[in-house]
Design a protein around this motif. Structure first.
Motif, PDB file in Angstrom:
ATOM      1  N   ARG A  93       9.817 -23.843  -6.805  1.00 40.33           N
ATOM      2  CA  ARG A  93       9.388 -23.092  -5.625  1.00 40.33           C
ATOM      3  C   ARG A  93       8.270 -22.105  -5.956  1.00 40.33           C
ATOM      4  NH1 ARG A  93      15.437 -21.450  -3.404  1.00 40.33           N
ATOM      5  NH2 ARG A  93      16.002 -23.507  -2.579  1.00 40.33           N
ATOM      6  N   LEU A  94       7.472 -21.814  -4.941  1.00 36.00           N
ATOM      7  CA  LEU A  94       6.519 -20.718  -5.018  1.00 36.00           C
ATOM      8  C   LEU A  94       7.298 -19.398  -4.956  1.00 36.00           C
ATOM      9  CD1 LEU A  94       5.047 -23.272  -3.739  1.00 36.00           C
ATOM     10  CD2 LEU A  94       3.454 -21.648  -2.735  1.00 36.00           C
ATOM     11  N   VAL A  95       6.648 -18.314  -5.318  1.00 34.65           N
ATOM     12  CA  VAL A  95       7.253 -16.976  -5.262  1.00 34.65           C
ATOM     13  C   VAL A  95       6.321 -16.100  -4.428  1.00 34.65           C
ATOM     14  CG1 VAL A  95       7.994 -14.972  -6.592  1.00 34.65           C
ATOM     15  CG2 VAL A  95       8.368 -17.279  -7.501  1.00 34.65           C
ATOM     16  N   LEU A  96       6.717 -15.814  -3.183  1.00 35.07           N
ATOM     17  CA  LEU A  96       5.750 -15.272  -2.229  1.00 35.07           C
ATOM     18  C   LEU A  96       6.137 -13.938  -1.592  1.00 35.07           C
ATOM     19  CD1 LEU A  96       4.692 -18.538  -0.340  1.00 35.07           C
ATOM     20  CD2 LEU A  96       3.679 -17.500  -2.381  1.00 35.07           C
ATOM     21  N   HIS A  97       7.049 -13.174  -2.216  1.00 33.35           N
ATOM     22  CA  HIS A  97       7.424 -11.924  -1.546  1.00 33.35           C
ATOM     23  C   HIS A  97       6.253 -10.950  -1.434  1.00 33.35           C
ATOM     24  CE1 HIS A  97       8.513 -11.461  -5.857  1.00 33.35           C
ATOM     25  NE2 HIS A  97       8.113 -10.211  -5.725  1.00 33.35           N
ATOM     26  N   HIS A  98       5.277 -11.032  -2.326  1.00 35.15           N
ATOM     27  CA  HIS A  98       4.095 -10.175  -2.187  1.00 35.15           C
ATOM     28  C   HIS A  98       3.325 -10.481  -0.898  1.00 35.15           C
ATOM     29  CE1 HIS A  98       4.936 -10.275  -6.569  1.00 35.15           C
ATOM     30  NE2 HIS A  98       4.584  -9.004  -6.513  1.00 35.15           N
ATOM     31  N   LEU A  99       3.360 -11.740  -0.468  1.00 33.40           N
ATOM     32  CA  LEU A  99       2.630 -12.130   0.740  1.00 33.40           C
ATOM     33  C   LEU A  99       3.242 -11.538   2.008  1.00 33.40           C
ATOM     34  CD1 LEU A  99       1.538 -15.893   0.740  1.00 33.40           C
ATOM     35  CD2 LEU A  99       0.100 -13.864   0.944  1.00 33.40           C
ATOM     36  N   THR A 100       4.489 -11.087   1.947  1.00 32.12           N
ATOM     37  CA  THR A 100       5.095 -10.482   3.134  1.00 32.12           C
ATOM     38  C   THR A 100       4.431  -9.168   3.485  1.00 32.12           C
ATOM     39  OG1 THR A 100       6.814  -9.318   1.847  1.00 32.12           O
ATOM     40  CG2 THR A 100       7.333 -11.548   2.650  1.00 32.12           C
ATOM     41  N   ARG A 101       3.698  -8.586   2.552  1.00 37.12           N
ATOM     42  CA  ARG A 101       3.077  -7.274   2.823  1.00 37.12           C
ATOM     43  C   ARG A 101       1.563  -7.258   2.610  1.00 37.12           C
ATOM     44  NH1 ARG A 101       7.397  -6.616  -1.705  1.00 37.12           N
ATOM     45  NH2 ARG A 101       6.187  -6.323  -3.587  1.00 37.12           N
ATOM     46  N   GLY A 102       0.970  -8.363   2.203  1.00 35.02           N
ATOM     47  CA  GLY A 102      -0.479  -8.372   2.066  1.00 35.02           C
ATOM     48  C   GLY A 102      -0.990  -9.611   1.365  1.00 35.02           C
ATOM     49  N   ALA A 299       2.198  -2.926  -0.352  1.00 35.61           N
ATOM     50  CA  ALA A 299       0.945  -3.655  -0.563  1.00 35.61           C
ATOM     51  C   ALA A 299      -0.016  -2.861  -1.449  1.00 35.61           C
ATOM     52  CB  ALA A 299       0.293  -3.970   0.778  1.00 35.61           C
ATOM     53  N   ALA A 300      -0.067  -1.553  -1.239  1.00 38.82           N
ATOM     54  CA  ALA A 300      -0.960  -0.712  -2.035  1.00 38.82           C
ATOM     55  C   ALA A 300      -0.552  -0.719  -3.506  1.00 38.82           C
ATOM     56  CB  ALA A 300      -0.957   0.722  -1.476  1.00 38.82           C
ATOM     57  N   ALA A 315       3.075  -0.466 -13.180  1.00 40.25           N
ATOM     58  CA  ALA A 315       4.189  -1.406 -13.284  1.00 40.25           C
ATOM     59  C   ALA A 315       4.121  -2.202 -14.580  1.00 40.25           C
ATOM     60  CB  ALA A 315       4.194  -2.344 -12.081  1.00 40.25           C
ATOM     61  N   MET A 316       2.928  -2.645 -14.959  1.00 34.66           N
ATOM     62  CA  MET A 316       2.778  -3.396 -16.197  1.00 34.66           C
ATOM     63  C   MET A 316       3.080  -2.522 -17.407  1.00 34.66           C
ATOM     64  SD  MET A 316      -0.498  -5.539 -17.685  1.00 34.66           S
ATOM     65  CE  MET A 316      -0.653  -6.570 -16.239  1.00 34.66           C
ATOM     66  N   LEU A 317       2.604  -1.294 -17.378  1.00 39.60           N
ATOM     67  CA  LEU A 317       2.858  -0.370 -18.480  1.00 39.60           C
ATOM     68  C   LEU A 317       4.350  -0.075 -18.605  1.00 39.60           C
ATOM     69  CD1 LEU A 317       1.712   1.433 -20.698  1.00 39.60           C
ATOM     70  CD2 LEU A 317       1.307   3.197 -18.963  1.00 39.60           C
ATOM     71  N   LEU A 474       9.396   0.622  -4.327  1.00 36.25           N
ATOM     72  CA  LEU A 474      10.041  -0.692  -4.391  1.00 36.25           C
ATOM     73  C   LEU A 474       9.148  -1.699  -5.098  1.00 36.25           C
ATOM     74  CD1 LEU A 474      12.352  -2.633  -3.476  1.00 36.25           C
ATOM     75  CD2 LEU A 474      10.962  -3.082  -1.444  1.00 36.25           C
ATOM     76  N   ALA A 475       7.870  -1.757  -4.721  1.00 39.55           N
ATOM     77  CA  ALA A 475       6.950  -2.730  -5.317  1.00 39.55           C
ATOM     78  C   ALA A 475       6.766  -2.472  -6.807  1.00 39.55           C
ATOM     79  CB  ALA A 475       5.608  -2.686  -4.596  1.00 39.55           C
ATOM     80  N   HIS A 476       6.743  -1.200  -7.199  1.00 40.31           N
ATOM     81  CA  HIS A 476       6.611  -0.874  -8.626  1.00 40.31           C
ATOM     82  C   HIS A 476       7.711  -1.547  -9.436  1.00 40.31           C
ATOM     83  CE1 HIS A 476       5.988   1.576 -12.280  1.00 40.31           C
ATOM     84  NE2 HIS A 476       7.310   1.596 -12.334  1.00 40.31           N
ATOM     85  N   PHE A 477       8.947  -1.396  -8.991  1.00 38.11           N
ATOM     86  CA  PHE A 477      10.062  -1.948  -9.754  1.00 38.11           C
ATOM     87  C   PHE A 477      10.122  -3.469  -9.650  1.00 38.11           C
ATOM     88  CE2 PHE A 477      11.514   2.471  -9.582  1.00 38.11           C
ATOM     89  CZ  PHE A 477      11.884   2.661 -10.914  1.00 38.11           C
TER      90      PHE A 477
END
Length: 526
Positions: A93-102, A299-300, A315-317, A474-477
């Motif tokens: 499957r694709l992983v698209l939760h980021h697309l829900t916000r931008g 999204a930001a 988040a990467m750090l 939320l997006a950070h984690f």
């Protein structure tokens, strides 16, 4: 195309292990500590800041982590994910939760549909529905407004939306956007549904049934519990229920619901708070504008997570430091400690998000890995946790890295001065004190009162917890978990570990048991 390799096969991981370890007590004491607090800080979205001064790192460690990020191709793998690659290889499957916000990258088309357009359409449908409920255009059978929304779901259909609702409840009341009280039914234990139903006026309640497949045993059991309660009250359940499900589920076109809103297989349950799973209940509770602001914050933060510069990508750090702590320093767990009562259930949500995602012992190709992966994650809001498990954190035999979250201002703005300081100042004083106490410790000839220190932590600091800040948090984690999964070369987006118990439970209920399973079933009078 990127290369998916085990962590211990990367040359930069071997180099990281050779970098001199940081003496955190020395690094955080006196002027050294003051300088680190100013230096080791990265801006996040929506006015948040990630400060890692009290982590067991220095410039040499960060340099080595940068090399690891480059060799592991973290930015490239994230780009592949948001551009529609099949990252969830276990379920194809694709992983698209980021697309829900931008839209971070290219147009993503799946099943012949522009997926960003699909998610926007569902958000708009939910917004229209919520506005009609709030205006009284959609009412109960008696023509009266609904006053309460009750979500019926489990796992990601409960933990995330519940945590987000609690996080914004007081803010919404203070800012006059509070529309309806929300309640949640999740546990198949009948006491859960009974307690919720006893606390609401069912005649003025609208119920949101969340099940992607439309076959989730616990959720459908609780739906039957609710329908029974509505029937006993002389109410038509179909006038009180909506569904959040997939377009192909048996719930999608059922006359049992006022409306159905859709999600798809590309949104994992634990990543679904920014989809219709969170959108329906949060839009009904606070209004669609508040949910939209929450999405904007997420999204930001996603945009920052796409930055290839590790030192500018919080988040990467955060993820890289976490892997360093887990795989080089050998720390077994992580505690998430929000100094905000509004985030009381945020650690529980992250517990599922993190441990269900990266609690894996085989890599993306089904091969056993020779290194540890996801840590045990737990937490409670401060200062409650200080009077609970901080004893072990300060003086226990295991060192547990800590992730604090704090805000300069409360959500309600109402406070009192007691002993020359406000409650909010006392709260913030406690988190500042804990960071230094964990890092620096305190020498004492009485060994019972001696604190070794050297216990690492980071803190995310914001001005106030509002919808945009919550979305960014939320997006950070979520993105931290994703990057760590990339590093460990595991599939962070399936959850086979939850399936075996479900299968055996069905055998018990069908009385198809033997051995220990039968004996335990008999003990429980099943």
């Amino acid at each position: 195309m990127t290369q998916w390799k085990n962590l211990d096969t990367l040359a930069s991981f071997g180099e990281l292990a050779k970098v001199q370890k940081v003496n955190l007590v020395e690094a955080m004491s006196g002027q050294n500590g003051a300088d680190r607090v100013k230096k080791y800080s990265v801006p996040m979205a929506e006015g948040l800041t990630y400060n890692y001064a009290a982590k067991q790192v220095d410039d040499q460690v960060i340099d080595a982590l940068e090399k690891l990020a480059a060799e592991a191709e973290l930015s490239d793998k994230f780009a592949e994910l948001y551009n529609g690659a099949v990252i969830n290889t276990g379920e194809n499957r694709l992983v698209l939760h980021h697309l829900t916000r931008g839209q971070l990258g290219d147009t993503v088309t799946a099943d012949g549909v522009d997926k960003r357009a699909f998610y926007v359409e569902q958000q708009q449908r939910i917004a229209d529905f919520a506005n009609k409920v709030h205006s009284g255009e959609i009412t109960n059978a008696a023509g009266e407004k609904f006053t309460t929304v009750v979500q019926i779901g489990i796992g990601g259909s409960d933990l995330g939306p519940r945590a987000m609702y609690l996080a914004l409840e007081n803010w919404a009341k203070k800012n006059n956007t509070f529309k309806m009280e929300a309640k949640f039914i999740s546990n198949v234990d009948p006491d859960d549904a009974a307690a919720v139903l006893a606390s609401v006026d069912v005649a003025h309640s609208i119920f949101v049934l969340v099940s992607k497949s439309g076959t989730t045993l616990e959720t459908l059991t609780n739906e039957s519990f609710v329908k029974d309660a509505l029937a006993k009250a002389g109410l038509d359940a179909s006038r009180h229920m909506i569904a959040v499900t997939s377009e192909t589920s048996p719930l999608a076109k059922s006359d049992d619901y006022l409306a159905a809103f859709f999600m798809d297989d590309y949104i994992g349950g634990r990543y679904s708070s920014t989809s219709a799973v969170g959108g329906a209940v949060l839009s009904l509770a606070f209004g669609p504008e508040v949910f939209a602001a929450f999405l904007d914050g997420a999204a930001a933060e996603d945009k920052l997570s796409a930055n290839a510069n590790v030192r500018e990508n919080p988040a990467m750090l955060d993820a890289l430091i976490g892997v360093y702590e887990r795989n080089i320093l050998g720390y077994p767990a992580t505690a998430v400690l929000p100094y905000s009562q509004a985030l009381s259930r945020f650690p529980a949500h992250l517990q599922q998000a993190d441990m269900e995602s990266n609690g894996k012992s085989v890599n993306r190709f089904g091969e056993p890995v020779d290194y540890v992966t996801g840590p045990v994650l737990f937490g409670e809001p401060g200062t409650n946790g200080q009077h609970s498990f901080y004893q072990l954190l300060h003086q226990g035999t295991d060192i547990v890295p800590l992730q604090f979250i704090g805000f300069k201002n409360s959500q309600i703005g109402t406070d009192v001065v007691i002993q020359d300081s406000t409650s909010q100042q006392k709260l913030c004083a406690n988190v500042a004190a804990q960071i230094v106490a964990f890092a620096c410790g305190k020498a004492d000839d009485n060994r019972n009162k001696n604190f070794e220190g050297g216990r690492p932590s980071s803190i995310i600091i914001g001005d106030q917890l509002n919808p945009q800040a919550l979305g960014a948090l939320l997006a950070h984690f979520e993105n931290k978990i994703m990057f760590q999964g990339f590093l460990w070369n595991v599939n962070s987006f399936d959850q086979e570990g939850v399936q075996l118990g479900k299968v055996l439970a069905k055998r018990v209920l069908a009385h198809e048991t033997d051995g220990a399973l039968k004996e335990f079933s008999d003990l429980l009078n099943i």
